[in-house]
Design a protein around this motif. Sequence first.
Motif, mmCIF file in Angstrom:
data_model
loop_
_atom_site.group_PDB
_atom_site.id
_atom_site.type_symbol
_atom_site.label_atom_id
_atom_site.label_comp_id
_atom_site.label_asym_id
_atom_site.label_seq_id
_atom_site.Cartn_x
_atom_site.Cartn_y
_atom_site.Cartn_z
ATOM 1 N N SER A 140 10.205 -3.177 11.779
ATOM 2 C CA SER A 140 10.866 -1.918 12.106
ATOM 3 C C SER A 140 9.841 -0.786 12.204
ATOM 4 O O SER A 140 9.014 -0.607 11.305
ATOM 5 C CB SER A 140 11.898 -1.591 11.027
ATOM 6 N N PRO A 141 9.881 0.001 13.287
ATOM 7 C CA PRO A 141 8.968 1.160 13.412
ATOM 8 C C PRO A 141 9.146 2.136 12.247
ATOM 9 O O PRO A 141 8.178 2.752 11.800
ATOM 10 C CB PRO A 141 9.388 1.787 14.748
ATOM 11 N N PHE A 142 10.383 2.271 11.768
ATOM 12 C CA PHE A 142 10.646 3.179 10.652
ATOM 13 C C PHE A 142 9.942 2.708 9.387
ATOM 14 O O PHE A 142 9.291 3.503 8.690
ATOM 15 C CB PHE A 142 12.152 3.277 10.409
ATOM 16 N N VAL B 49 8.286 11.145 3.231
ATOM 17 C CA VAL B 49 8.419 10.665 4.618
ATOM 18 C C VAL B 49 9.410 11.510 5.406
ATOM 19 O O VAL B 49 9.086 12.045 6.469
ATOM 20 C CB VAL B 49 8.844 9.178 4.638
ATOM 21 N N ASN C 170 7.359 0.762 9.290
ATOM 22 C CA ASN C 170 5.919 0.909 9.541
ATOM 23 C C ASN C 170 5.456 2.325 9.244
ATOM 24 O O ASN C 170 4.356 2.544 8.731
ATOM 25 C CB ASN C 170 5.591 0.544 10.992
ATOM 26 N N THR C 171 6.293 3.302 9.566
ATOM 27 C CA THR C 171 5.958 4.699 9.268
ATOM 28 C C THR C 171 5.824 4.911 7.764
ATOM 29 O O THR C 171 4.919 5.605 7.289
ATOM 30 C CB THR C 171 7.053 5.635 9.824
ATOM 31 N N ILE C 172 6.738 4.289 7.005
ATOM 32 C CA ILE C 172 6.684 4.400 5.542
ATOM 33 C C ILE C 172 5.412 3.752 5.016
ATOM 34 O O ILE C 172 4.733 4.304 4.142
ATOM 35 C CB ILE C 172 7.928 3.737 4.913
ATOM 36 N N ARG C 173 5.079 2.573 5.552
ATOM 37 C CA ARG C 173 3.860 1.876 5.117
ATOM 38 C C ARG C 173 2.621 2.730 5.370
ATOM 39 O O ARG C 173 1.748 2.857 4.503
ATOM 40 C CB ARG C 173 3.720 0.543 5.861
ATOM 41 N N GLN C 174 2.537 3.297 6.564
ATOM 42 C CA GLN C 174 1.371 4.109 6.899
ATOM 43 C C GLN C 174 1.272 5.330 6.007
ATOM 44 O O GLN C 174 0.184 5.742 5.605
ATOM 45 C CB GLN C 174 1.441 4.538 8.376
ATOM 46 N N SER C 175 2.411 5.901 5.663
ATOM 47 C CA SER C 175 2.426 7.058 4.775
ATOM 48 C C SER C 175 1.915 6.690 3.386
ATOM 49 O O SER C 175 1.160 7.442 2.755
ATOM 50 C CB SER C 175 3.850 7.618 4.679
ATOM 51 N N SER D 247 17.879 9.081 7.233
ATOM 52 C CA SER D 247 17.891 10.498 7.604
ATOM 53 C C SER D 247 19.307 11.058 7.722
ATOM 54 O O SER D 247 19.504 12.279 7.655
ATOM 55 C CB SER D 247 17.142 10.706 8.923
#
Length: 320
Positions: free
Chosen positions: A4-6, A83, A8-13, A44
């Motif tokens: 999931s792109p979402f 996030v 992935n965003t959490i992982r990168q953060s 969200s």
Amino acid sequence: MKTSPFLNTIRQSMRARGYSLRTEKTYIYWIKQYIVFHKLKHPSSMAAQEVTAFLSHLANHNNVAVNTQKVALNALAFLYNKVLKTPFGELDFKHAKQYRRLPVVLSTLEIKAVLDQLEGKDKLLFSLLYGGGLRITECLRLRIQDIDFDRLSLTVRDGKGGKDRCTLLSSLIIPTLKEKIVEAKVIQAEDNKQGIGPSLPYQLGKKYPNAFRQSGWMYIFPSIGLCPHPLTGELCRHHLHDSAPRKSLKKAVKKANLDHKRISCHTFRHSFATHLLQSGRDIRTVQELLGHSDVKTTQIYTHVLGQHFAGTASPLDALF
């Protein structure tokens, strides 16, 4: 497998903030559970009410331990605070019940009985757990550079809470430990011929591309096989997985006729602390060796001593 792109965003953060991989996996797990619980609604579109419902569900229906509920809360707090940038503020949820369970502690004779049933790297590993009060992951992550034979000390890097600390190294295991280090260096030398080495912290590997050739970075307990680095994807040799010593311990406990007790890898750390207090070491020293932030955490070991609180004995002892 598509991610999931979402997520992935959490992982990168998390990686940008230096969170450990273990914490990353745990937080991602609880965020997934939260989303599934609310029938795949995007976080969200949810807020404090949904977070409260999820945490209360964990306590009421899943009967999770208080620490498990706290981890789930921390994961969601990270999600909303860092996030989504929408803090959910104060929550009014049902807290999981907190029971005080005394740690299982073995006597010195029982420790010896278990160690006598182990051989090779397993015996060395559990000797380190008991001799230095290490957690199993701390022991498996030990590298050659973390051993100081002259000062009889071990350095634990990036322990719980991201803290480094020094603890004790028993002189009894030095010969065996030196043999294990020689074996590890041989493995590293063979790997280096293929341009492979031990897994390194991501940023360090980027800054010093040839650090994997330095013997100091080699794990004392390397894995049998190679694997992709969890961050870079490059082939490397990680440390031994914790499932291997756990299986060995289970067999050793049974052979030692102690399988009626709930013995785990952490039992050796509990026994280390308790035996130091029994021998007269002050609690602040034990706290520092264990890496506890609060002495209250260390004080639980005073409750498993044969004589509690400054030598107070049972009144029955005075009758005979």
